[in-house]
Design an enzyme around this catalytic site. Structure first.
Site, PDB file in Angstrom:
ATOM      1  N   SER A   4       0.797  -1.244   0.005  1.00 53.56           N
ATOM      2  CA  SER A   4      -0.075  -0.072   0.158  1.00 53.56           C
ATOM      3  C   SER A   4       0.743   1.210  -0.089  1.00 53.56           C
ATOM      4  CB  SER A   4      -1.085   0.129   1.024  1.00 53.56           C
ATOM      5  OG  SER A   4      -1.730   1.045   1.248  1.00 53.56           O
TER       6      SER A   4
ATOM      7  N   HIS B 156       0.365   4.485   0.875  1.00 51.48           N
ATOM      8  CA  HIS B 156       0.732   5.289   2.047  1.00 51.48           C
ATOM      9  C   HIS B 156       1.332   4.882   3.097  1.00 51.48           C
ATOM     10  CE1 HIS B 156      -2.660   4.047   5.079  1.00 51.48           C
ATOM     11  NE2 HIS B 156      -2.771   3.117   4.101  1.00 51.48           N
TER      12      HIS B 156
ATOM     13  N   CYS C 264      -7.422   0.849  12.977  1.00 50.38           N
ATOM     14  CA  CYS C 264      -8.579   0.184  12.486  1.00 50.38           C
ATOM     15  C   CYS C 264      -9.296  -0.482  13.885  1.00 50.38           C
ATOM     16  CB  CYS C 264      -8.476  -0.853  11.768  1.00 50.38           C
ATOM     17  SG  CYS C 264      -6.988  -0.683  10.543  1.00 50.38           S
TER      18      CYS C 264
END
Ligand SMILES: *Cc1c(COP(=O)(O)O)cnc(C)c1O
Length: 391
Positions: A197, A199, A323
């Protein structure tokens, strides 16, 4: 502000941002179109694809762009399950995966798949013997993360890859925390599918990729147009892809240097905390851990209260993964390494980048010492503990 939450996201590198800029208002063409104006966008996408592949010893046509780590994980796990179902419906994963993998596995269980969750030891290392014993004739996928996002433990990927290949099982690794932070080579590690990913390594948000080894036949996850060799539909996110590619190029030049800087800061941080704050504990493996990861437990206090007081000093940290914060359940990772609930609640994660300084770490440790002392002075648990001890 002192930013020590680089596992949640990173700052976009200036070079990556500069590389992205022309692809908004000037070079805005859809790279899939036929005119020359589109060709230039496609060239930039192809350059990024090559840089991203080079960093892990892959071929450019093995890289498929996605909208980030969660999509790559969902694609790999669901499509491998679908592709393998004629052979069997058994999947092996670990108890400490990111929710993008764990919740996908739980979804598949509802669809009739069987999932074995292999345990980890007290440092968060996968139990290889248990993994080996879990392999069955109907096992179609092993999905084990490269490095853990909470405690930073790096898994023995080569051993896992070898086991998978010997048994004709696909091996997927969620390398979102590892890609761009430690050396990875898909050939040496025998990886079939790898998620990354942008970022998480100084590229932009909302863009990532799935590496699919040549010859691995898994279906599409997003259906539509013929982009990405008809395996992932949707107009390419040109600026995002270019930015992520530029971030990979930066890593290529500086991986060793970044790692060295981070390891030095990390070990200094760990040493000061363990020496200066009583009843503190390092979570995760001391050696086999991500260069930028620091994760502690402080007994008798809540991670959430620590975070709020650190925030008042301008220090950004995390009590686990972004999360799960907001939920009151302790981290599934800390429970998996055997910490009791009350201790797992007092955990704190700091994740560094090569841009952090020793001064920032000193400021943080000094603040942490005062905050821990203050919270403990208000804790009845701590009071009881001290009374017991002095008897
Ligand atoms: C951040 C993260 C993801 C999710 O990536 P997104 O790009 O935010 O969707 C998946 N796995 C791990 C290990 C992560 O750290």
């Amino acid at each position: 502000m002192i930013y020590l939450d680089n596992a949640a996201t990173t700052c976009v590198a200036k070079e990556a941002f500069e590389a992205m800029k022309p692809f908004f208002c000037e070079q805005y063409s859809n790279p899939s179109a036929v005119y020359c104006f589109a060709g230039d966008s496609m060239k930039a996408v192809d350059k990024a694809r090559k840089s991203l592949a080079d960093l892990i010893g892959a071929q450019p046509n093995e890289i498929y762009f996605t909208a980030g780590g969660s999509e790559s994980d969902n694609w790999a796990v669901k499509a491998a399950a679908e592709a393998g179902k004629a052979k069997g419906k058994h999947i092996i994963t670990s108890t400490i995966e990111h929710h993008a993998v764990l919740h996908t596995c739980q979804y598949l269980e509802k669809q009739g798949y069987e999932v074995t969750y292999v345990n980890v030891d007290e440092n968060g290392m996968i139990k290889l013997e248990e993994l080996k014993a879990a392999i069955r004739p109907d096992t179609i996928l092993i999905t084990i993360m490269a490095a853990n996002n909470e405690i930073g433990t790096i898994q023995p990927l080569e051993e896992i890859g070898t086991l998978a290949r010997e048994n004709g099982i696909l091996f997927h690794t969620d390398a979102v925390q590892a890609y761009g932070h430690i050396p990875l080579n898909v050939e040496e590690l025998k990886i079939d599918l790898l998620s990354a990913s942008g970022h998480k390594f100084h590229g932009p948000k909302g863009v990532g990729f799935l590496y699919i080894r040549k010859g691995v036949r898994i279906g599409s996850y997003i259906h539509g147009g013929a982009q990405e060799r008809a395996r992932r539909a949707g107009t390419l996110n040109t600026p995002g892809i270019v930015g992520m590619g530029a971030a990979a190029e930066l890593v290529m030049d500086k991986l060793k240097e970044n790692m060295q800087k981070e390891i030095e800061l990390r070990d200094y941080f760990i040493q000061r905390v363990l020496e200066e704050i009583p009843y503190s504990r390092l979570n995760g493996d001391a050696k086999r851990r991500l260069p930028g990861n620091v994760n502690f437990c402080f007994r008798f206090i809540e991670g959430e209260s620590l975070l709020i007081l650190l925030d008042q000093q301008g220090i950004c940290a995390s009590s686990g993964s972004a999360c799960t914060s907001g939920s009151l359940d302790p981290s599934h990772v800390l429970l998996a390494i055997g910490l009791p609930h009350e201790i797992a609640h007092g955990s704190l994660r700091f994740t560094l980048s090569a841009e952090n300084t020793k001064e920032e770490i000193d400021f943080t440790v000094d603040a942490l010492k005062k905050i821990v002392e203050r919270l403990r002075s208000m804790s009845p648990l701590y009071e009881d503990f001290i009374k017991q001890k002095s008897k």
